[in-house]
Each structure stands twice: as C-alpha cells, then as structure tokens.
Design a protein around this motif. Structure first.
Motif, PDB file in Angstrom:
ATOM      1  N   ALA A 150       0.821  -1.206   0.000  1.00 29.16           N
ATOM      2  CA  ALA A 150       0.000   0.000   0.000  1.00 29.16           C
ATOM      3  C   ALA A 150       0.858   1.260   0.000  1.00 29.16           C
ATOM      4  O   ALA A 150       2.049   1.227   0.319  1.00 29.16           O
ATOM      5  N   LYS A 151       0.186   2.357  -0.337  1.00 31.96           N
ATOM      6  CA  LYS A 151       0.789   3.680  -0.309  1.00 31.96           C
ATOM      7  C   LYS A 151       0.022   4.534   0.705  1.00 31.96           C
ATOM      8  O   LYS A 151      -1.205   4.456   0.804  1.00 31.96           O
ATOM      9  N   GLU A 152       0.746   5.335   1.473  1.00 31.24           N
ATOM     10  CA  GLU A 152       0.110   6.238   2.417  1.00 31.24           C
ATOM     11  C   GLU A 152      -0.901   7.114   1.678  1.00 31.24           C
ATOM     12  O   GLU A 152      -0.565   7.720   0.648  1.00 31.24           O
ATOM     13  N   PRO A 153      -2.147   7.205   2.165  1.00 28.32           N
ATOM     14  CA  PRO A 153      -3.181   7.953   1.444  1.00 28.32           C
ATOM     15  C   PRO A 153      -3.054   9.465   1.626  1.00 28.32           C
ATOM     16  O   PRO A 153      -3.806  10.102   2.377  1.00 28.32           O
ATOM     17  N   THR A 154      -2.106  10.037   0.918  1.00 34.60           N
ATOM     18  CA  THR A 154      -1.824  11.467   0.991  1.00 34.60           C
ATOM     19  C   THR A 154      -2.364  12.165  -0.260  1.00 34.60           C
ATOM     20  O   THR A 154      -2.120  11.689  -1.375  1.00 34.60           O
ATOM     21  N   PRO A 155      -3.099  13.269  -0.106  1.00 31.74           N
ATOM     22  CA  PRO A 155      -3.615  13.974  -1.287  1.00 31.74           C
ATOM     23  C   PRO A 155      -2.510  14.317  -2.287  1.00 31.74           C
ATOM     24  O   PRO A 155      -1.433  14.783  -1.912  1.00 31.74           O
ATOM     25  N   ASP A 197       4.541   2.321   1.430  1.00 31.23           N
ATOM     26  CA  ASP A 197       5.236   3.479   0.892  1.00 31.23           C
ATOM     27  C   ASP A 197       4.696   4.690   1.647  1.00 31.23           C
ATOM     28  O   ASP A 197       3.607   5.176   1.366  1.00 31.23           O
ATOM     29  N   GLY A 198       5.433   5.165   2.628  1.00 28.40           N
ATOM     30  CA  GLY A 198       4.984   6.276   3.449  1.00 28.40           C
ATOM     31  C   GLY A 198       4.967   5.906   4.918  1.00 28.40           C
ATOM     32  O   GLY A 198       5.686   5.001   5.357  1.00 28.40           O
ATOM     33  N   PRO A 218       2.605   5.061   8.537  1.00 26.11           N
ATOM     34  CA  PRO A 218       1.292   4.599   8.996  1.00 26.11           C
ATOM     35  C   PRO A 218       0.516   5.729   9.661  1.00 26.11           C
ATOM     36  O   PRO A 218       1.086   6.685  10.188  1.00 26.11           O
ATOM     37  N   GLY A 219      -0.827   5.596   9.623  1.00 21.34           N
ATOM     38  CA  GLY A 219      -1.703   6.593  10.224  1.00 21.34           C
ATOM     39  C   GLY A 219      -2.768   5.935  11.078  1.00 21.34           C
ATOM     40  O   GLY A 219      -2.720   4.725  11.346  1.00 21.34           O
ATOM     41  N   PRO A 220      -3.762   6.687  11.499  1.00 23.01           N
ATOM     42  CA  PRO A 220      -4.816   6.149  12.363  1.00 23.01           C
ATOM     43  C   PRO A 220      -5.683   5.097  11.681  1.00 23.01           C
ATOM     44  O   PRO A 220      -6.466   4.426  12.355  1.00 23.01           O
ATOM     45  N   TRP A 221      -5.545   4.943  10.379  1.00 24.39           N
ATOM     46  CA  TRP A 221      -6.288   3.924   9.630  1.00 24.39           C
ATOM     47  C   TRP A 221      -5.713   2.522   9.827  1.00 24.39           C
ATOM     48  O   TRP A 221      -6.315   1.541   9.386  1.00 24.39           O
ATOM     49  N   LEU A 222      -4.574   2.408  10.477  1.00 18.70           N
ATOM     50  CA  LEU A 222      -3.923   1.102  10.643  1.00 18.70           C
ATOM     51  C   LEU A 222      -4.408   0.424  11.922  1.00 18.70           C
ATOM     52  O   LEU A 222      -4.180   0.926  13.014  1.00 18.70           O
ATOM     53  N   GLY A 226      -1.896  -5.209  15.207  1.00 21.51           N
ATOM     54  CA  GLY A 226      -1.617  -6.579  14.787  1.00 21.51           C
ATOM     55  C   GLY A 226      -0.816  -6.707  13.512  1.00 21.51           C
ATOM     56  O   GLY A 226      -0.619  -7.824  13.018  1.00 21.51           O
ATOM     57  N   PHE A 227      -0.332  -5.592  12.969  1.00 20.44           N
ATOM     58  CA  PHE A 227       0.441  -5.614  11.730  1.00 20.44           C
ATOM     59  C   PHE A 227       1.902  -5.253  11.992  1.00 20.44           C
ATOM     60  O   PHE A 227       2.191  -4.327  12.756  1.00 20.44           O
ATOM     61  N   ASP A 228       2.806  -5.964  11.345  1.00 24.47           N
ATOM     62  CA  ASP A 228       4.175  -5.491  11.212  1.00 24.47           C
ATOM     63  C   ASP A 228       4.186  -4.513  10.039  1.00 24.47           C
ATOM     64  O   ASP A 228       3.615  -4.797   8.982  1.00 24.47           O
ATOM     65  N   VAL A 229       4.828  -3.365  10.201  1.00 24.11           N
ATOM     66  CA  VAL A 229       4.902  -2.367   9.138  1.00 24.11           C
ATOM     67  C   VAL A 229       6.335  -2.304   8.627  1.00 24.11           C
ATOM     68  O   VAL A 229       7.266  -2.032   9.398  1.00 24.11           O
ATOM     69  N   LEU A 230       6.494  -2.558   7.338  1.00 17.76           N
ATOM     70  CA  LEU A 230       7.809  -2.569   6.718  1.00 17.76           C
ATOM     71  C   LEU A 230       7.797  -1.667   5.490  1.00 17.76           C
ATOM     72  O   LEU A 230       6.772  -1.544   4.815  1.00 17.76           O
ATOM     73  N   PRO A 231       8.929  -1.029   5.176  1.00 18.85           N
ATOM     74  CA  PRO A 231       8.948  -0.103   4.041  1.00 18.85           C
ATOM     75  C   PRO A 231       9.030  -0.837   2.705  1.00 18.85           C
ATOM     76  O   PRO A 231       9.628  -1.919   2.602  1.00 18.85           O
ATOM     77  N   GLN A 232       8.444  -0.234   1.691  1.00 19.11           N
ATOM     78  CA  GLN A 232       8.623  -0.745   0.342  1.00 19.11           C
ATOM     79  C   GLN A 232      10.018  -0.401  -0.160  1.00 19.11           C
ATOM     80  O   GLN A 232      10.593   0.618   0.214  1.00 19.11           O
ATOM     81  N   VAL A 233      10.542  -1.245  -1.040  1.00 22.68           N
ATOM     82  CA  VAL A 233      11.808  -0.942  -1.693  1.00 22.68           C
ATOM     83  C   VAL A 233      11.537   0.036  -2.829  1.00 22.68           C
ATOM     84  O   VAL A 233      10.399   0.240  -3.256  1.00 22.68           O
ATOM     85  N   THR A 234      12.586   0.640  -3.333  1.00 21.61           N
ATOM     86  CA  THR A 234      12.458   1.472  -4.521  1.00 21.61           C
ATOM     87  C   THR A 234      12.428   0.570  -5.754  1.00 21.61           C
ATOM     88  O   THR A 234      12.842  -0.584  -5.707  1.00 21.61           O
ATOM     89  N   GLY A 235      11.945   1.123  -6.844  1.00 18.30           N
ATOM     90  CA  GLY A 235      11.892   0.340  -8.080  1.00 18.30           C
ATOM     91  C   GLY A 235      10.480   0.215  -8.600  1.00 18.30           C
ATOM     92  O   GLY A 235       9.537   0.810  -8.072  1.00 18.30           O
ATOM     93  N   GLY A 236      10.330  -0.572  -9.655  1.00 19.70           N
ATOM     94  CA  GLY A 236       9.036  -0.785 -10.259  1.00 19.70           C
ATOM     95  C   GLY A 236       8.138  -1.637  -9.390  1.00 19.70           C
ATOM     96  O   GLY A 236       8.568  -2.229  -8.391  1.00 19.70           O
ATOM     97  N   LEU A 237       6.871  -1.712  -9.783  1.00 20.91           N
ATOM     98  CA  LEU A 237       5.913  -2.477  -9.001  1.00 20.91           C
ATOM     99  C   LEU A 237       6.304  -3.947  -8.926  1.00 20.91           C
ATOM    100  O   LEU A 237       6.114  -4.591  -7.884  1.00 20.91           O
ATOM    101  N   ASP A 238       6.867  -4.490  -9.988  1.00 18.38           N
ATOM    102  CA  ASP A 238       7.291  -5.891  -9.943  1.00 18.38           C
ATOM    103  C   ASP A 238       8.382  -6.101  -8.896  1.00 18.38           C
ATOM    104  O   ASP A 238       8.358  -7.091  -8.149  1.00 18.38           O
TER     105      ASP A 238
END
Length: 218
Positions: free
Chosen positions: A17-22, A66-67, A69-73, A76-88
């Motif tokens: 997921a991506k942080e829901p930022t306008p 990517d970003g 976490p906020g109050p929407w989380l 019970g979740f581990d939060v880890l950052p996405q790597v850079t690069g393409g979606l694949d």
C-alpha cells in the motif's frame, strides 16, 4: 514437478500500500474528485482492506508501506517499508519478508475483499494462488513457497491489460499448481468507484465515503 513447502496453519498475509496522501494516491480519480477526496477514498479502501486482513486467520500480518502509517492502521500488523523500483520489484521484495510459506499479497484497491475469500488461501495443496482483476491485472498473488516469488514476478510488465495473463502464465510455466480466485474489480478510475462500492459488505468505510462524497456539489 513443483515441491510445496510443508507449512501447516494459515498464511502470512501481506498488504502492499501507499500512504493515502492527497496528490500522491488515486490521481486517476482526479477529476471528478479533488485530490483530497481521492485520498479519502484511498484511505477508506485501505482501511477496509486492513480490517478484513485483521479478521482473517493468519500466521503473520504485514503492511508493506510506501509512506508512514496513520490512524487507519489497526493493531496486529508489522509495518515494513517498500523498496524502490518498479511495481514488480516491490511485489517481489514484499515476499522476502516471509520466512515460511504459504504467503499471499493483496493491494489496497479492492475494499470489497472479504475474510472468507482470503481464508481460502494457503489451506490446500496448491503451489500458488492467483486473483485476477477485471482490468487485466491481478488483485492477489500467493505462493506456498514465497522464495519462488522474485524469479516469477520480476520482469512482468505491470499496469497493463495483459499483466494478469502474463503473471499467471509464468506460474504455469514454472509447473506450479495454481488456484484461481474470483475476479475482482480494482478502484483505478472514477468509473470504478460506484460499482466497487456496491459490492462492498455492510459497514464498509469505502462505501460510506462514496455515499458521503456523492452529496458534495461538483
């Protein structure tokens, strides 16, 4: 023949997921939605997805974000950052956080997802699980052995109307037995918003947000 990794119990569930930022999410919804409204829809879809995952039996729940976490989380979740690069590359790297199989990855674009549907993954003798999207992509991808993911995901052209077809063909070419999940519609454009909201279960944050925004003068 493929070799399934013995791993009794439920799957590891990954949400990419991506942080829901306008201005950074759901830009294809603008117009008719404003960037703030598009972000509100993205946040609601993400929150629905995360709460569905939190209600699904799992060995581990991981948000690959990517970003920040906020109050929407929910807890019970581990939060880890996405790597850079393409979606694949980002999908392939997400599976690297799984030490044992099975594991399944979903995105934030299918708020109509239910815990019953997710609970079907990992509890049988398939080597892979594939959830096709109506636009030609895919909404879920799972492996009995997550270490197979990098070689089978990297290089797949993403965000095309043939992405799902090419990804599934790779699974079959690797001699994996594939369990096909139901087709779901992603929220990619404004035309997707109302049909997806209509498929959401009672109490959906996404459906409630769509209703709220429908009352806003354009």
């Amino acid at each position: 023949m493929s070799a399934r990794v013995p791993a009794p119990g439920p799957a590891t569930l990954l949400v990419l997921a991506k942080e829901p930022t306008p201005g950074r999410v759901k830009t294809r919804l603008t117009p008719p939605y404003t960037p703030r409204e598009a972000a509100a829809l993205a946040e609601a879809a993400l929150a629905d997805t995360l709460h569905t995952v939190s209600r699904t039996p799992a060995r581990r729940r991981v948000l690959v974000l990517d970003g920040r976490p906020g109050p929407w989380l929910p807890p019970g979740f581990d939060v880890l950052p996405q790597v850079t690069g393409g979606l694949d590359d980002r999908i392939a790297a997400a599976f690297a956080h799984c030490d044992r199989g099975p594991a399944v990855l979903v995105g934030m674009d299918t708020p109509q997802l239910t815990a019953d549907l997710l609970a079907e993954v990992g509890g049988d003798e398939h080597d892979a699980w594939f959830g096709p999207a109506a636009d030609g992509g895919f909404w879920a991808l799972g492996f009995a052995d997550p270490s197979r993911a990098p070689a089978l995901v990297r290089g797949v052209p993403m965000s095309t109307d043939r992405t799902g077809e090419i990804q599934r063909r790779r699974l079959v070419a690797a001699e994996l037995t594939v369990c096909d999940l139901p087709v779901l519609r992603d929220v990619d454009t404004a035309a997707d918003v109302a049909p997806v909201a209509a498929c959401c279960p009672p109490g959906s944050r996404f459906a409630a947000t769509v209703t709220l925004l429908a009352g806003v003068a354009r």
